[in-house]
Design a protein around this motif. Structure first.
Motif, PDB file in Angstrom:
ATOM      1  N   ASN A   1       0.852  -1.187   0.000  1.00  0.00           N
ATOM      2  CA  ASN A   1       0.000   0.000   0.000  1.00  0.00           C
ATOM      3  C   ASN A   1       0.893   1.244   0.000  1.00  0.00           C
ATOM      4  O   ASN A   1       1.097   1.867   1.043  1.00  0.00           O
ATOM      5  CB  ASN A   1      -0.923  -0.026   1.223  1.00  0.00           C
ATOM      6  CG  ASN A   1      -1.773   1.224   1.345  1.00  0.00           C
ATOM      7  OD1 ASN A   1      -1.810   2.077   0.471  1.00  0.00           O
ATOM      8  ND2 ASN A   1      -2.459   1.346   2.476  1.00  0.00           N
TER       9      ASN A   1
ATOM     10  N   GLU B   1       0.437   4.232  -0.920  1.00  0.00           N
ATOM     11  CA  GLU B   1      -0.228   5.453  -0.459  1.00  0.00           C
ATOM     12  C   GLU B   1      -0.206   5.544   1.068  1.00  0.00           C
ATOM     13  O   GLU B   1      -0.016   6.613   1.633  1.00  0.00           O
ATOM     14  CB  GLU B   1      -1.676   5.529  -0.969  1.00  0.00           C
ATOM     15  CG  GLU B   1      -1.791   5.750  -2.461  1.00  0.00           C
ATOM     16  CD  GLU B   1      -1.632   4.459  -3.274  1.00  0.00           C
ATOM     17  OE1 GLU B   1      -1.663   3.346  -2.695  1.00  0.00           O
ATOM     18  OE2 GLU B   1      -1.448   4.567  -4.495  1.00  0.00           O
ATOM     19  N   GLY B   2      -0.416   4.407   1.750  1.00  0.00           N
ATOM     20  CA  GLY B   2      -0.374   4.398   3.216  1.00  0.00           C
ATOM     21  C   GLY B   2       1.006   4.751   3.744  1.00  0.00           C
ATOM     22  O   GLY B   2       1.139   5.520   4.701  1.00  0.00           O
TER      23      GLY B   2
ATOM     24  N   GLY C   1       2.367   1.113   5.189  1.00  0.00           N
ATOM     25  CA  GLY C   1       2.137   0.729   3.802  1.00  0.00           C
ATOM     26  C   GLY C   1       1.784  -0.737   3.641  1.00  0.00           C
ATOM     27  O   GLY C   1       1.840  -1.274   2.534  1.00  0.00           O
ATOM     28  N   GLY C   2       1.454  -1.412   4.728  1.00  0.00           N
ATOM     29  CA  GLY C   2       1.001  -2.794   4.657  1.00  0.00           C
ATOM     30  C   GLY C   2       2.092  -3.844   4.764  1.00  0.00           C
ATOM     31  O   GLY C   2       1.813  -5.040   4.700  1.00  0.00           O
TER      32      GLY C   2
END
Length: 152
Positions: free
Chosen positions: A99, A101-102, A135-136
């Motif tokens: 992720n 974007e995270g 971001g996971g």
């Protein structure tokens, strides 16, 4: 005259990066994220951890002082940082960030505020963990000693 004295005083300190007032990186840069471990100071056998986004020509981020804003640099600045602090790169580990974007949002959040470094619980490694885990990624350190273990 004060400005000149300030510039000269800052110039005597080893380069540790700059403070980012506006974030220029993009979420895409996290598709090529690396944890970079460098040697530590003589009193620090665990070394130091930086986050690299965008691969070798990308950006480097880290915590450089006990209380202050996170720092950033490009490749040339990173080479200068290594030289002026007499550090060497020990390893560079790719970290999958599902992720981007995270991770990007978390990095922007951390860059905007002062960081207080508490040696083990809130240090250079936890800074990198916070960003990539936002971001996971599940990557991190168990013992919190980057020179002695792999960031996985």
């Amino acid at each position: 005259m004060e400005d000149i004295i300030m510039v000269v005083a800052r110039g005597t300190e080893p380069y540790a990066g700059d403070i980012m007032r506006q974030c220029f990186i993009r979420p895409f840069d996290f598709k090529h994220a690396f944890v970079v471990v460098v040697s530590g100071a003589s009193w620090n056998p665990c070394g130091h951890t930086l986050l690299n986004t965008g691969s070798d020509n990308g950006w480097y981020f880290h915590i450089a002082e006990r209380k202050g804003c996170p720092r950033f640099m490009r490749r040339q600045g990173y080479q200068r940082y290594l030289q002026e602090h007499q550090k060497r790169e020990l390893r560079r580990t790719f970290v999958a960030v599902p992720n981007p974007e995270g991770a990007h949002f978390k990095l922007e959040e951390l860059l905007a505020k002062q960081w207080s470094w508490f040696v083990l619980p809130n240090n250079c490694a936890s800074f990198v963990e916070d960003v990539v885990q936002a971001g996971g990624s599940k990557a991190g350190l168990y013992l919190n000693c980057p020179s002695r273990e792999r960031f996985k």
